[in-house]
Design a protein around this motif. Structure first.
Motif, PDB file in Angstrom:
ATOM      1  N   ALA A  56      45.237  29.317  43.599  1.00  0.00           N
ATOM      2  CA  ALA A  56      44.009  30.231  43.974  1.00  0.00           C
ATOM      3  C   ALA A  56      42.797  29.494  43.856  1.00  0.00           C
ATOM      4  O   ALA A  56      41.891  29.503  44.773  1.00  0.00           O
TER       5      ALA A  56
ATOM      6  N   HIS B 201      41.119  39.999  43.154  1.00  0.00           N
ATOM      7  CA  HIS B 201      40.431  39.237  42.114  1.00  0.00           C
ATOM      8  C   HIS B 201      40.440  39.606  40.585  1.00  0.00           C
ATOM      9  O   HIS B 201      40.131  39.025  39.835  1.00  0.00           O
TER      10      HIS B 201
ATOM     11  N   THR C  12      43.102  36.064  41.742  1.00  0.00           N
ATOM     12  CA  THR C  12      42.773  35.397  42.728  1.00  0.00           C
ATOM     13  C   THR C  12      41.254  34.567  42.415  1.00  0.00           C
ATOM     14  O   THR C  12      40.869  33.672  43.124  1.00  0.00           O
TER      15      THR C  12
ATOM     16  N   LYS D 212      42.487  32.107  49.165  1.00  0.00           N
ATOM     17  CA  LYS D 212      42.890  31.929  47.670  1.00  0.00           C
ATOM     18  C   LYS D 212      43.973  32.841  47.436  1.00  0.00           C
ATOM     19  O   LYS D 212      45.098  32.194  46.704  1.00  0.00           O
ATOM     20  N   LEU D 213      44.117  34.024  47.939  1.00  0.00           N
ATOM     21  CA  LEU D 213      45.176  34.788  47.704  1.00  0.00           C
ATOM     22  C   LEU D 213      46.489  34.579  48.613  1.00  0.00           C
ATOM     23  O   LEU D 213      47.484  34.500  47.918  1.00  0.00           O
TER      24      LEU D 213
ATOM     25  N   MET E 164      48.086  31.396  46.557  1.00  0.00           N
ATOM     26  CA  MET E 164      48.458  31.814  45.275  1.00  0.00           C
ATOM     27  C   MET E 164      49.994  32.677  45.825  1.00  0.00           C
ATOM     28  O   MET E 164      50.792  32.205  45.092  1.00  0.00           O
TER      29      MET E 164
END
Length: 525
Positions: free
Chosen positions: A133, A336, A341, A396-397, A400
């Motif tokens: 992430a 998050h 994330t 980022k999510l 990941m």
């Protein structure tokens, strides 16, 4: 840079050794990024800029990611505001500084910032680091685009659609709508705004003067963003009706039904029920099925604020906490938080398939959302948002999720619950730790009763003295830098600790340390 991925498995020290050989910087430091102005040359020197970034990245890895996750290092290097301002030399001046001084600035910022990736940071509803992430966050910043049209963000328009679709499927919807927002507060505001638009579409054109007095319903322990949304949208905080909760902090459906009738008797028009899956303090989950029954009977929009608790939907063992969520009209979910994330990553998800989100928020800016473009303009999703420029929060999510899969995310959720169970059992075996109920989630709320107060619960000044314990222990832990966890009062309960157990860097030893440290810091109180 093609060698970079293999170092994820070798660890940061090996990566740092490799990275240190990738740049050549003279002993005098890099030359300035800004040279003498020549209008035939670029103002910024890319090669010098990239060299500086290389050196800065090495500092970030060492100071933030190596030291910042090391239990032998401090969680925070506390300084009083005046001293900290002097240490950082915050003043902005006419002339720039040399590269070696800027690198020292980066070291100072890292040194005096709170290390939220540290295993002993229990203070917020986010903690720890996921390196995939984080890579997505770096890449997002480097690409620096705005997620409003396909022409400037083609990858991310498609990526956001896929991620939102996957999140909706976990909620239980085969189709629907949604968008990433700058935080759970804004996501909750979106839900209230769209709900009002569905009930009274004329509000967009004519404003609040054309509407009756509206009523919002939420629990006594819901997030304060409900009040902010009512104030911001002109509904008024006096028109937010607070529904009673049980001892565990869960909304009482029978009181919701009674409160709706009370609002009607006062001339208000109910339109929005805000339920919570994972309250901020106790981690309570409102009973969604009976709340949905009431909303169905009354024709009300049902929103579920799962900013904190939504990630239980990954877990076959724990998703029952949100049973009935598929009956909601909208859901807030902050990856998050428990999904790690990194800030910020919040989605508002809707069951609606009639484009309410766009109809409610669109302004049809002709310079941006032209309808005669050479591609499918339905891919220009920016008019769903109340923003114009919108940060890319899906990468980022997505990266990941690609790396660990849904199974890996499920394991993280289950591990956090397992850690919580361990912590609770440890507390029960120790004198001086008094739990506030049995945790439903990964929020562990408790008092520490120092030796001087044990057995004196009936003393007239007991609560007053107990209320001062948590603030003093918090001050001591922060000034010594050993760990961080939060405290707060709640209703008639005086200050108590709230410990959040989610970091993937966390071990049983860290939680045992936390309890030992509280005992050490508070034994003389």
């Amino acid at each position: 840079m093609s060698h970079l991925p293999r170092f994820w498995n070798l660890g940061w020290s090996s990566f740092l050794d490799w990275w240190s050989n990738q740049s050549v910087v003279s002993e005098q430091g890099p030359s300035p990024l800004y040279g003498q102005q020549n209008m035939n040359e670029p103002l910024l020197d890319n090669s010098e800029g990239q060299l500086f970034l290389t050196e800065a990245f090495k500092v970030i890895i060492e100071e933030v990611l190596c030291k910042g996750t090391d239990v032998k290092e401090k969680v925070c290097e506390w300084r009083e505001p005046e001293e900290l301002a002097a240490l950082l030399d915050l003043e902005l001046r006419e002339n720039g500084e040399p590269q070696h001084q800027l690198l020292q600035r980066i070291r100072d910022v890292a040194k005096y910032s709170v290390k939220t990736n540290h295993p002993r940071f229990f203070n917020q509803l986010f903690a720890g680091v996921d390196y995939h992430a984080l890579t997505g966050r770096f890449l997002t910043e480097a690409l620096n685009t705005s997620q409003y049209t396909y022409e400037v963000a083609p990858v991310f328009v498609l990526m956001e659609d896929e991620v939102l679709s996957k999140l909706r499927s976990l909620v239980g919807w085969a189709e629907g709508d949604g968008i990433f927002c700058p935080g759970g507060t804004i996501s909750n505001m979106y839900a209230m705004n769209v709900a009002r638009y569905r009930a009274f579409p004329e509000v967009k054109l004519k404003g609040m003067w054309s509407l009756p007095r509206l009523a919002v319903f939420t629990s006594q322990q819901s997030h304060y963003s409900v009040m902010k949304a009512a104030a911001f949208q002109g509904i008024g905080t006096e028109n937010v009706f607070k529904v009673k909760v049980d001892d565990g902090g869960c909304m009482i459906p029978e009181d919701l039904a009674e409160t709706i009738e009370l609002a009607k008797s006062q001339g208000a028009v109910p339109f929005f029920v805000h339920a919570t899956s994972g309250t901020t303090v106790q981690g309570a989950f409102d009973p969604l099925e009976p709340i949905a029954d009431i909303c169905d009977r009354q024709g009300l929009w049902m929103h579920v604020d799962a900013a904190w608790g939504g990630s239980v939907l990954f877990s076959k063992e724990h998703k029952h906490l949100m049973r009935g969520v598929e009956r909601a009209d909208s859901v807030t979910w902050n990856p998050h938080k428990m999904m790690l994330t990194g800030l910020q990553c919040s989605a508002i998800l809707l069951k609606d398939t009639t484009h309410l989100l766009k109809h409610c928020h669109s302004a049809d800016a002709k310079y941006l959302f032209q309808q005669d473009k050479f591609y499918d303009t339905s891919l220009d999703t920016g008019d769903k948002s109340i923003q114009c420029g919108r940060k890319v929060d899906c990468l980022k999510l997505w990266l990941m999720w690609k790396a660990v899969g849904s199974k890996g995310l499920e394991e993280r959720v289950d591990r956090a619950f397992a850690h919580t169970r361990y912590l609770v059992e440890e507390m029960r075996s120790r004198e001086g730790f008094e739990l506030i109920g049995k945790p439903l989630f990964v929020n562990v709320c408790f008092w520490f009763i120092p030796p001087s107060l044990r057995g004196k619960e009936n003393s007239p000044d007991y609560n007053d003295r107990l209320s001062k314990v948590a603030p003093v222990i918090k001050e001591r832990m922060m000034k010594q830098g050993t760990m961080m966890l939060g405290y707060q009062p709640q209703g008639e309960r005086v200050n108590f600790f709230r410990m959040i157990v989610i970091s993937p860097q966390l071990s049983h030893q860290d939680m045992t340390f936390c309890l030992n440290e509280i005992e050490r810091l508070g034994h003389d109180l």
